[in-house]
Each structure stands twice: as C-alpha cells, then as structure tokens.
Scaffold this motif. Structure first.
Motif, PDB file in Angstrom:
ATOM      1  N   ILE A  69       0.840  -1.290   0.071  1.00  0.00           N
ATOM      2  CA  ILE A  69      -0.074  -0.092  -0.103  1.00  0.00           C
ATOM      3  C   ILE A  69       0.857   1.129   0.053  1.00  0.00           C
ATOM      4  N   ASP A  70       0.653   2.343  -1.005  1.00  0.00           N
ATOM      5  CA  ASP A  70       1.363   3.238  -1.034  1.00  0.00           C
ATOM      6  C   ASP A  70       0.502   4.507  -0.530  1.00  0.00           C
ATOM      7  N   ARG A  71       0.494   4.897   0.834  1.00  0.00           N
ATOM      8  CA  ARG A  71      -0.249   5.803   1.349  1.00  0.00           C
ATOM      9  C   ARG A  71      -0.279   7.252   0.806  1.00  0.00           C
ATOM     10  N   SER A  72       1.033   7.675   0.294  1.00  0.00           N
ATOM     11  CA  SER A  72       1.078   8.939  -0.213  1.00  0.00           C
ATOM     12  C   SER A  72       0.797   9.203  -1.443  1.00  0.00           C
ATOM     13  N   ALA A  73       0.735   8.079  -2.435  1.00  0.00           N
ATOM     14  CA  ALA A  73       0.104   8.148  -3.694  1.00  0.00           C
ATOM     15  C   ALA A  73      -1.324   7.679  -3.720  1.00  0.00           C
ATOM     16  N   ARG A  74      -1.716   7.195  -2.409  1.00  0.00           N
ATOM     17  CA  ARG A  74      -3.164   6.508  -2.159  1.00  0.00           C
ATOM     18  C   ARG A  74      -3.346   5.466  -3.312  1.00  0.00           C
ATOM     19  N   GLN A  75      -2.380   4.583  -3.278  1.00  0.00           N
ATOM     20  CA  GLN A  75      -2.511   3.588  -4.073  1.00  0.00           C
ATOM     21  C   GLN A  75      -2.232   2.141  -3.822  1.00  0.00           C
ATOM     22  N   VAL A  76      -2.833   1.044  -4.188  1.00  0.00           N
ATOM     23  CA  VAL A  76      -2.723  -0.213  -3.767  1.00  0.00           C
ATOM     24  C   VAL A  76      -2.081  -0.851  -4.926  1.00  0.00           C
ATOM     25  N   ARG A  77      -0.775  -1.560  -4.525  1.00  0.00           N
ATOM     26  CA  ARG A  77       0.084  -2.327  -5.567  1.00  0.00           C
ATOM     27  C   ARG A  77      -0.508  -3.776  -5.460  1.00  0.00           C
ATOM     28  N   LEU A  78      -0.971  -4.489  -6.789  1.00  0.00           N
ATOM     29  CA  LEU A  78      -1.483  -5.954  -6.735  1.00  0.00           C
ATOM     30  C   LEU A  78      -0.029  -6.657  -7.165  1.00  0.00           C
ATOM     31  N   GLU A  79       0.022  -7.961  -6.458  1.00  0.00           N
ATOM     32  CA  GLU A  79       1.218  -8.641  -6.881  1.00  0.00           C
ATOM     33  C   GLU A  79       1.425  -8.993  -8.273  1.00  0.00           C
ATOM     34  N   ASP A  80       0.644  -8.616  -9.122  1.00  0.00           N
ATOM     35  CA  ASP A  80       0.739  -8.601 -10.541  1.00  0.00           C
ATOM     36  C   ASP A  80       1.393  -7.361 -11.130  1.00  0.00           C
ATOM     37  N   ALA A 128     -13.673   1.913  13.642  1.00  0.00           N
ATOM     38  CA  ALA A 128     -12.910   1.261  12.705  1.00  0.00           C
ATOM     39  C   ALA A 128     -11.660   2.025  12.112  1.00  0.00           C
ATOM     40  N   ARG A 129     -11.605   3.302  12.660  1.00  0.00           N
ATOM     41  CA  ARG A 129     -10.480   4.036  11.848  1.00  0.00           C
ATOM     42  C   ARG A 129      -9.070   3.846  12.468  1.00  0.00           C
ATOM     43  N   THR A 130      -8.263   3.989  11.410  1.00  0.00           N
ATOM     44  CA  THR A 130      -6.808   3.781  11.827  1.00  0.00           C
ATOM     45  C   THR A 130      -6.181   5.049  12.111  1.00  0.00           C
ATOM     46  N   GLY A 131      -5.009   5.268  11.968  1.00  0.00           N
ATOM     47  CA  GLY A 131      -4.283   6.718  12.090  1.00  0.00           C
ATOM     48  C   GLY A 131      -4.224   7.661  10.871  1.00  0.00           C
ATOM     49  N   ASP A 132      -4.596   6.773   9.771  1.00  0.00           N
ATOM     50  CA  ASP A 132      -4.642   7.712   8.575  1.00  0.00           C
ATOM     51  C   ASP A 132      -6.181   7.821   8.346  1.00  0.00           C
ATOM     52  N   PRO A 133      -6.654   9.124   7.882  1.00  0.00           N
ATOM     53  CA  PRO A 133      -8.281   9.127   7.938  1.00  0.00           C
ATOM     54  C   PRO A 133      -8.647   8.423   6.502  1.00  0.00           C
ATOM     55  N   ALA A 134      -7.804   8.126   5.693  1.00  0.00           N
ATOM     56  CA  ALA A 134      -8.361   7.435   4.465  1.00  0.00           C
ATOM     57  C   ALA A 134      -8.255   6.107   4.628  1.00  0.00           C
ATOM     58  N   ILE A 135      -7.968   5.591   5.863  1.00  0.00           N
ATOM     59  CA  ILE A 135      -7.834   3.998   5.675  1.00  0.00           C
ATOM     60  C   ILE A 135      -8.580   3.424   7.090  1.00  0.00           C
ATOM     61  N   VAL A 136      -9.341   2.421   6.872  1.00  0.00           N
ATOM     62  CA  VAL A 136     -10.067   1.840   8.011  1.00  0.00           C
ATOM     63  C   VAL A 136      -9.692   0.172   8.048  1.00  0.00           C
ATOM     64  N   ALA A 137      -9.959  -0.393   9.112  1.00  0.00           N
ATOM     65  CA  ALA A 137      -9.723  -1.836   9.145  1.00  0.00           C
ATOM     66  C   ALA A 137     -10.733  -2.378   9.954  1.00  0.00           C
ATOM     67  N   VAL A 138     -10.952  -3.596   9.683  1.00  0.00           N
ATOM     68  CA  VAL A 138     -12.159  -4.444  10.086  1.00  0.00           C
ATOM     69  C   VAL A 138     -11.694  -5.811  10.349  1.00  0.00           C
ATOM     70  N   GLY A 139     -12.647  -6.511  11.260  1.00  0.00           N
ATOM     71  CA  GLY A 139     -12.602  -7.793  11.499  1.00  0.00           C
ATOM     72  C   GLY A 139     -11.324  -8.510  12.286  1.00  0.00           C
TER      73      GLY A 139
END
Lengths: 404, 107
Positions: free
Chosen positions: A80-91, A261-272
């Motif tokens: 996860i690239d938080r500064s670019a707000r991107q998720v990089r997949l393995e492919d 369900a908020r993490t320290g980053d306002p754009a990211i939550v986590a659950v479960g």
C-alpha cells in the motif's frame, strides 16, 4: 473505494458503503478463489457433511453485479502506498483509492515444533482447509486435536460424531483458556468426555512423529505418544498485519483501530479479525467473531464517508457442539460472581457473570432466549441484580428498560 | 428447486429460485433480499431472518425446533402464528410458488 480482503468483514464494508448511499466504484480484493463465504459452518456443518459448499456463499454473483461491487478473487495485494493513495497488486497493477478498508483477516498459528509440516497435520481457517479435514476424516480412525479452543472443540465434536477416536490435547490446565470462564470450560470438558472424547489438560505437545512423511503420533512433554492419523492444530490465529505494518500503520497484535474502525490514516479503515480495537476506556480489545466483522464493517463504511458510527454493542459469539448450542454475550474476564439460571445437569442453563454487582456477561447453554434478552440487558446497561438473574419466575424481558 | 416470492415490508417483491435442501434464508440472502439479514449464517443464533410464511403452509411445514421456538420469542418485529426463522425452513419441490412476507425490522 478499495477493500483488501473479501471475507465477511470486507464484504460488509462494500455492502454498507452502498447502503450509506455511496455510488462510486467499489473494488473488493480477495486472495481466495471463492467469493465471500460464511466461515462458521466450516468447523460444523461442512465437516459433518450436512451442508453443500454452494450454500456457504454469502451473496450470489448477481448480487455483486447489481450492487456494482467489483470482486477480484484470487488476487494478492503486495503493498500500500499511502502517499500516492494506491494499492499495488502482486501482478504489478496499481489501484488508486479515495478510501481504503483493510479486512485482511488472520491465519492459523503454526506449532513451533518439529513435524508441523507432515501430511495429516492440518489447521482450519479456510474452505480449502475444511475440504482437507473433511476428506481426512473420511479415512481417519484416530484424531488428535491440539488446542482446546472453539475450533479444536468443534472439530473434536465433528470427528466424534463420525465415530472416530478423538483426543484433545490442551497445554493449559483447562479448555477455552483464552476465551471463556473456568466454569464454562469445566462444562465443556465434561460434555466432551461424556461423548467419549479423551480430554487431556496440561498436555504440552513437544513433537509430531511421522512415518513415510505422514503423521503417526503426537508426543507430549510427559513422553507419551498419542497415535493419530489426523492431527488438527487449533492453537489460535495470527492477524494478517503485514500490509498495514508495511505502510506504517500502527499495529499491536492487530491493526489498531478506534470504535469507528478508523486507523491513524483518515483514508484507511480496518475491520474484523485483523484488527485490535482501542476502546474509549483505553483497553485493547481483540474479537474474533462474525459480529465484530459485521459491526466494524458497518462502522468502517460510515467512517470512509466521513460519518461516525461507533461499534459499542456488547460482543456476542456462538458455538455449536453435539446438541449443545452455546451463546455468549459480554466480556466475563474480570467477573467476581456467577449466578445460574436453569440446570447444568439438563444442559440447559445460563451463567450470569457480575462484577461489583453489575452484569458483565452471560453464557447461555441451550437457552437462546436468555441470550437474546441478555444482549438487550447489556446494550442498554439495564439494572439487574444477581437475585433477579437467578429467579426463574421473573421474566428477564421485563428488565430490559435502560438503567438510571 | 422452488420459486419463492419474498415480499418486503414496503411491498417490494422478489422471486428467487432456491435449490432443494437449501433454507429459505440461504436463497434469500444469496439473492440479496434486503429484508433478511441472517447474520449468524443460519445457525439459529441471531433471529435476524424472521419471516411470515403462507398461512396455508404453517401446518404443512415441520414445526419449529425448541431452539427456533425460543428464538421466535425474541424477534425485533411482532411474532405471529405464521412466524418462522427462514434459516430453519428447508426448501423442497412442495414449496414451489410459496409467498414469504418479511417483517419491518430484523434487529
């Protein structure tokens, strides 16, 4: 919106985003090949063979189309690239996000002993795991379950129902040591023994012996071998926090989140199962349950849309073993008094746990109505005395008005 | 296989094909019928799949188990004589064409 993890919690985030009126794109990324499915039946009806796999799916394919939830199955996220707000997949593909939900779940804890890799040594977490255990149960005669937690006990019950010889090896001096009271643990030890299961407490496993690559016996610290052609290891789970840690989110035995369900980053939550919750009182709460996944999923979706929807309901949980339905509500860890309603001999009772005269939890055995009312009692912080809890002539429902 | 018509509290109808052996809840939830939650996945542990079956069916269906009976006492909406938990009603060909009405609230 991007959701990493397509289990119950991840799917709930997607559904709740739509329910809250979010109309933009939603991508739900899951490692497993299967679409989101119910996990609880894996250790029950699926092992018993009374449920088809198709019945496990939480939602059908049409539902995802209609709700415009793009499901990427069999897909791993690399980073996860938080500064670019991107998720990089393995492919190598990159997905941009406005909001990101982590619902990465947990994995089976491995035994740090030799022989863990032998054939016939299995853990239970995924549908694939359940398939392997079910196939093994069809051939096995002797099953050893390592770990007397809920998974271990439910697998033991399923194996016993098939008429197999079953031994439970628990390292602690009681069953359910991490999650239930000594009182309930003793009830379950009796239950399993009455069904013909050998329950060995204080049994520390030191090794697994194999023959031709297959497990043949489990060795305990007292030197005894416990012959087995199937070993199921149920010694807990490890939250999948690598992605969160990799992008610098705070983790402490789980991705740290607040009641919303908020993490320290306002754009990211986590659950479960991957989360640990810092409650308003400061304690760290780790819940591994459907309710937690669903409630945090609802909170997370709201949070991604800038709304506060805290999850403060009393935790609840259930387990089915043999013909005994257990339903738990509340947190009993620091109770100082137990009051019974009903009859343990008849396997139909509720144990009410009090701390300083305040109700903190209820374990119900084949008493579902007590559980349902108990959830209201705890959620509304209703006033109930130990004497009232024990009084079968007093309907509990009459007490469900809010406390003063 | 049975065609089952679910009618939401607001009148919205949805017809769902449910395979024999499945429960009404499984068929409804997989198809996204909104008025059924089924949070516990069908183990009769949460009472969020409450439904009202065809009056004509009440006596035809196997009666509720003790557990279902108790859970029916704890539903969020009014319990009626034709109340069932949809996770406990198994579908057979004989149920083809039935109508199931859903309550106002499940939780």
């Amino acid at each position: 919106m991007v959701i990493v993890g397509a289990g119950q919690g991840g799917l709930q985030v997607a559904e709740s985003l739509r329910a809250e009126g979010y109309d933009g794109p939603i991508t739900l990324i899951g490692e497993e090949a299967a679409a989101p499915y119910h996990r609880p039946p894996l250790s029950k009806a699926i092992l018993a063979g009374t449920m088809e796999e198709a019945q496990l799916a939480i939602r059908g394919a049409e539902f995802f189309e209609r709700q415009r939830i793009a499901l990427l199955s069999g897909t791993r996220v690399a980073a996860i690239d938080r500064s670019a707000r991107q998720v990089r997949l393995e492919d190598g593909r990159r997905l941009g996000y406005r909001g990101l939900a982590l619902a990465t779940g947990a994995r089976v804890r491995r035994l740090p002993i030799s022989g863990d890799e032998l054939d016939g040594v299995l853990g239970l977490r995924s549908l694939d795991d359940a398939r392997r255990i079910r196939a093994a149960l069809e051939r096995a005669a002797r099953v050893v379950v390592i770990g007397g937690g809920y998974i271990g006990l439910e697998v033991a019950a399923a194996a016993r129902k098939r008429g197999l010889e079953v031994t439970i090896l628990e390292a602690a001096d009681r069953l359910l040591a991490r999650s239930a009271t000594p009182f309930l643990a003793a009830f379950y030890a009796d239950l399993h023994r009455s069904q013909g299961v050998m329950v060995e407490l204080g049994a520390k496993v030191v090794g697994l012996d194999g023959q031709g690559g297959r497990v043949a016996a489990v060795r305990t610290a007292d030197g005894r071998p416990h012959p087995a052609d199937l070993v199921v290891v149920g010694v807990g789970i490890v939250p999948n926090t690598a992605l969160a840690e990799g992008c610098g989110l705070a983790c402490d035995s789980g991705v740290l989140v607040d009641d919303c369900a908020r993490t320290g980053d306002p754009a990211i939550v986590a659950v479960g199962d991957c989360t640990a919750r810092r409650t308003t009182t400061g304690t760290l709460l780790r819940l591994e349950s459907v309710q937690n996944a669903v409630e945090q999923g609802r909170s997370a979706a709201a949070a991604l849309l800038g709304r506060e929807r805290p999850f403060t309901a009393a935790p609840w949980f259930w387990s089915d073993q043999y013909d005994v339905k257990l339903q738990i509500v509340g947190l009993s860890a620091d109770h100082d008094r137990i009051v019974l309603r009903g009859s343990p001999q008849d396997r139909r009772f509720s144990a009410f746990y009090f701390r300083r005269d305040a109700l903190v939890a209820i374990d119900s055995i084949n008493r579902p109505a007590d559980h349902m009312v108990g959830r209201k009692l705890l959620d509304h912080k209703a006033v109930i005395t130990p004497e009232q809890a024990a009084d079968e002539n007093l309907p509990l429902a009459s007490l469900t008005r809010p406390g003063r | 296989m049975a065609k089952v018509t679910f009618i939401e509290h607001d009148g919205l109808e949805q017809v769902v094909d449910i395979p024999t052996g499945w429960t009404l809840m499984q068929g409804a939830v997989q198809s996204g019928v909104a008025g059924i939650e089924g949070e516990c996945g069908g183990s009769c542990a949460c009472a969020t799949c409450h439904c009202y079956v065809d009056e004509a069916l009440v006596d035809f269906l196997p009666p509720p188990s003790e557990t279902e009976e108790e859970m029916l006492g704890c539903t969020a909406s009014e319990r009626r004589s034709n109340s069932r938990l949809s996770c406990q009603v198994r579908v057979s060909d004989a149920l083809d064409g039935i109508v199931v009405r859903l309550p106002e609230a499940q939780s």
